[in-house]
Motif scaffolding. Structure first.
Motif, mmCIF file in Angstrom:
data_model
loop_
_atom_site.group_PDB
_atom_site.id
_atom_site.type_symbol
_atom_site.label_atom_id
_atom_site.label_comp_id
_atom_site.label_asym_id
_atom_site.label_seq_id
_atom_site.Cartn_x
_atom_site.Cartn_y
_atom_site.Cartn_z
ATOM 1 N N THR A 29 0.823 -1.208 0.000
ATOM 2 C CA THR A 29 0.000 0.000 0.000
ATOM 3 C C THR A 29 0.858 1.259 0.000
ATOM 4 O O THR A 29 0.569 2.221 -0.729
ATOM 5 N N PHE A 30 1.904 1.283 0.797
ATOM 6 C CA PHE A 30 2.789 2.445 0.834
ATOM 7 C C PHE A 30 3.541 2.614 -0.480
ATOM 8 O O PHE A 30 3.712 3.737 -0.978
ATOM 9 N N ALA A 33 1.515 4.138 -3.125
ATOM 10 C CA ALA A 33 1.327 5.580 -2.925
ATOM 11 C C ALA A 33 2.600 6.373 -3.217
ATOM 12 O O ALA A 33 2.638 7.586 -3.014
ATOM 13 N N GLY A 34 3.662 5.681 -3.662
ATOM 14 C CA GLY A 34 4.892 6.358 -4.024
ATOM 15 C C GLY A 34 5.915 6.479 -2.922
ATOM 16 O O GLY A 34 6.899 7.215 -3.059
ATOM 17 N N ASN A 35 5.701 5.761 -1.818
ATOM 18 C CA ASN A 35 6.639 5.779 -0.706
ATOM 19 C C ASN A 35 7.259 4.409 -0.518
ATOM 20 O O ASN A 35 6.758 3.405 -1.038
ATOM 21 N N ARG A 112 -4.263 2.504 4.475
ATOM 22 C CA ARG A 112 -4.596 3.210 3.234
ATOM 23 C C ARG A 112 -4.598 4.725 3.440
ATOM 24 O O ARG A 112 -4.178 5.489 2.561
ATOM 25 N N PRO A 116 -0.182 7.762 1.826
ATOM 26 C CA PRO A 116 0.319 8.887 1.027
ATOM 27 C C PRO A 116 1.332 9.764 1.752
ATOM 28 O O PRO A 116 2.002 10.592 1.131
ATOM 29 N N LYS A 118 0.848 12.191 4.225
ATOM 30 C CA LYS A 118 0.438 13.584 4.405
ATOM 31 C C LYS A 118 0.980 14.115 5.737
ATOM 32 O O LYS A 118 0.648 13.610 6.805
ATOM 33 N N GLN A 298 -5.262 10.758 4.865
ATOM 34 C CA GLN A 298 -5.783 11.403 3.668
ATOM 35 C C GLN A 298 -7.177 10.865 3.416
ATOM 36 O O GLN A 298 -7.385 9.652 3.346
ATOM 37 N N GLU A 302 -9.355 13.954 -0.866
ATOM 38 C CA GLU A 302 -7.998 14.387 -1.160
ATOM 39 C C GLU A 302 -7.256 13.406 -2.056
ATOM 40 O O GLU A 302 -6.203 13.727 -2.588
ATOM 41 N N ALA A 303 -7.779 12.189 -2.174
ATOM 42 C CA ALA A 303 -7.081 11.149 -2.923
ATOM 43 C C ALA A 303 -7.037 11.477 -4.418
ATOM 44 O O ALA A 303 -7.914 12.146 -4.944
#
Length: 303
Positions: A29-30, A33-35, A112, A116, A118, A298, A302-303
């Protein structure tokens, strides 16, 4: 961002979770999200050391702590000192600070929401130099926790049952003790059965947690000695967020509080973020506005 997740596999709902499968879900999941994230499931005995290593590692940009109140509180103090963002996976009984941050209570939903990365900030309290995320309390609450801890329980529901039994007994035999309190220079002398100082004032209409952890104010709540019936109503109103309609609960707020105990017993205890500790002869409590870096959820918009 590069994260590390420290999961207390001996605590709360993680104790009955397939920790390897859950760890894989966090990682997937991370990364989606690009992490990036490292997963470290640890036993309760190794928790503090693992958290400290994560906050000390210069390659880690944020730490995710999975566990109950004790895990989250310990991580909060380290995050304050290390100035790294803290994310919370709520796996405890009440998860009050997670609720205050708006983090979903379902673990997968929480992952989830946090994935992201935040960034945000939160106030944090400090009592005699020790950080706290939720509250410092004495009297009714500390007696109830001490009695609850004297019972044996091995599950979340066992803990809830022990808490109910302890609460009923404390309602019948409430404590009573004098305090001298200074709130931002205002002198208050009272005899109380319960006192709590919280990281931001409680909200209304729900469990006792703050709706906003960025007001820069401590919440102060105390009750004078009363009857068993009044004590029962006080506990119910506190639990379900009906404080404003209970005349037995005095509400106040401030930024710095000094409390001394003229008749303190050597065995007297306090509760800090759910942990029973020895009560000092006097306590100095302050709030540190916006001092804690946090990972905020998030929402779908905002997603």
């Amino acid at each position: 961002m590069k994260f590390r997740a420290i999961l207390n596999k001996d605590g709360g709902t993680l104790k009955s979770t397939d920790i390897d499968t859950f760890g894989d879900f966090i990682k997937e999941t991370f990364e989606a999200a690009g992490n990036s994230i490292e997963i470290f499931p640890v036993s309760g005995d190794d928790l503090i050391d693992a958290l400290q290593k994560a906050f000390d590692d210069d390659t880690i940009e944020g730490v995710i702590a999975g566990g109950g109140d004790g895990t989250v509180s310990a991580a909060g103090g380290m995050a304050l000192e290390g100035q790294k963002p803290l994310g919370i996976l709520p796996a405890g009984t009440m998860n009050l600070y997670a609720r205050a941050l708006g983090i979903p209570l379902d673990l997968e939903d929480a992952v989830r929401a946090l994935a992201p990365g935040k960034l945000g900030s939160s106030d944090i309290g400090r009592v005699n130099g020790r950080p706290f995320l939720h509250q410092f309390s004495i009297g009714f609450h500390s007696r109830m926790v001490a009695e609850r801890n004297s019972y044996s329980f091995t599950s979340k529901f066992g803990k809830i049952r022990a808490s109910i039994i302890a609460a009923l007994d404390t309602i019948r035999r409430p404590p009573s003790f004098p305090i001298d309190m200074d709130v931002d220079g205002r002198k208050i002398r009272e005899k109380v059965s319960s006192l709590a100082v919280t990281n931001n004032p409680y909200g209304e209409g729900h469990l006792p947690y703050a709706d906003d952890v960025t007001t820069g104010k401590l919440g102060i709540y105390y009750a004078r000695p009363s009857t068993a019936a009044s004590n029962a109503k006080m506990l119910a109103d506190l639990t379900f967020g009906n404080l404003s309609n209970n005349p037995d609960i005095v509400q106040d707020s401030g930024t710095k509080v000094h409390i001394s105990f003229p008749q303190k017993r050597k065995s007297a205890k306090a509760v800090i973020d759910g942990e029973l500790v020895d009560l000092d002869p006097s306590v100095d409590i302050e709030i540190l506005p916006g001092a804690l870096k946090v990972i905020l959820p998030q929402n779908e918009e905002e997603a």
